[in-house]
Design an enzyme around this catalytic site. Sequence first.
Site, short mmCIF file in Angstrom:
data_model
loop_
_atom_site.label_atom_id
_atom_site.label_comp_id
_atom_site.label_asym_id
_atom_site.label_seq_id
_atom_site.Cartn_x
_atom_site.Cartn_y
_atom_site.Cartn_z
N GLU A 223 0.82 -1.20 0.00
CA GLU A 223 0.00 0.00 0.00
C GLU A 223 0.86 1.25 0.00
O GLU A 223 2.05 1.21 0.32
CB GLU A 223 -0.97 0.02 1.19
CG GLU A 223 -0.29 0.15 2.53
CD GLU A 223 -1.26 0.02 3.71
OE1 GLU A 223 -2.44 -0.31 3.50
OE2 GLU A 223 -0.82 0.26 4.84
N GLU A 335 -7.26 4.59 8.02
CA GLU A 335 -7.06 3.65 9.11
C GLU A 335 -6.52 4.41 10.31
O GLU A 335 -5.65 5.27 10.16
CB GLU A 335 -6.04 2.59 8.66
CG GLU A 335 -5.68 1.59 9.75
CD GLU A 335 -4.60 0.59 9.28
OE1 GLU A 335 -4.31 0.52 8.08
OE2 GLU A 335 -4.05 -0.09 10.16
#
Length: 421
Positions: A223, A335
């Site tokens: 990511e 997140e």
Amino acid sequence: MGSKVIVIFIILLVLAISVYGTNNDGSFSRQKILEVERKLQHLRKHSLKTIQSEDGDTIDCIDINKQPAFDHPALKDHKIQMAPSYTSAKKGTTEVTKTRSKTNVKLTSQQVWRKSGSCPKGTIPVRRIRKRELLKAHSIDEYGRKKPSILNRKVSDKLNQNVDSFVQQQNHSKAIVFAYGFRYVGGKGDIRVAYPFVEKDDEYSTAQVSLINGSYDYYELVESGWAVNPSVYGDRNTRLFVYWTADGSHRTGCFDLTCPGFIQTNSEIALGATIYPIPIPGGLPYQITIYIQKDEMTNNWWVQYGEEKTNIGYWPSELFMGMRSNAESVEWGGEVYSTAVGHTPHTKTQMGSGFYGSWGYPVAASILGMRVHDNYPMWKIPEWVDKFSDEYNCYNVEYIADYVDDPLFYYGGPGRNIRCP
Ligand SMILES: *[C@@H]1O[C@H](CO)[C@@H](O)[C@H](O)[C@H]1NC(C)=O
Ligand SMILES: *[C@@H]1O[C@H](CO)[C@@H](O)[C@H](O)[C@H]1NC(C)=O
């Protein structure tokens, strides 16, 4: 007898100190300090030039063939790939989408350290790890890694409108959209840069495009996006990052080049460096455009930056198993990690801009231009996406795909407040 007991006690004490790394008064053990010094020296060994950035970062220009990745046992014989093979195959990468409306002004953000210099040819800029953060890490091996994904098998509570809450990860709170149902070899997003408040030093707030293969608590992942992560970077600046793991962050993976893994080819972009300019309220939004794509010739996962697809580098296929062929899903969103999520009192750490995703434009953080690459030879708008948020009352999402040329995705939230006590 008595002296034996004392000797054993001292041995146990020494063992305990060397295991935990800190003495009783909170200072660090001699052994840990030495270990940290050794690691930092090792990393600096191949530095050919050092740049002092005004934000406090130090950038080492490291010989590209001696970068940290090559300390990885699986990469000893790895031959560096300087550019993805698909860049020459123009047909395969053409975008099939309409140009966006003119009102959607896009500005690419830059990095602060570049004001103070640049790295010579044949080197890559590596943000120097600070001693303080390395000392504070639970262990040198764990520094730079996210906290592992461990499932909280709690019964779905009625307050939380999300049926999937029973698979929530311990201490992680996410608000995302994800595409699944195909074999993905690429994911892309334009991530608006935000500056969330992060309450404690061991918490983080990130926004990213991720490609994932595996189960909730054990997966391979690559990511890239932005992160506010004091325990890795030592401050609360918003920084460009890449991250990978091959096991749900239990034992492998890390941010940027803080552990052997990611191979960088770019000599101008420093991973983990601060993004600037800081947008002014009401001013134009800045964004980072991230492309992650597997090179079908080498099975390396490349990261490219900006509309012009500048190569940053790649995760070599040697790091993975299933992801050598493809990923099972592509995820976009935010997140938050904190030991104070999932219960009261909740952390005040914000996700995105600190406004609920459901508030939408212009206050909520957003990711636009979402694209996937599956077996179809071009980037395309994902057909199947699902929304998910661990704690709907703290951080939520809004996905708008109807009556627009290009889907819009808003995510985030304030953390602790009346709705999220
Ligand atoms: C990754 O996906 C493949 C199928 O694409 C699967 O066979 C494999 O078990 C997955 N890997 C993990 C770690 O779950
Ligand atoms: C979650 O937080 C608790 C403390 O509240 C801690 O004991 C536990 O190790 C944490 N788990 C993870 C996966 O970070």
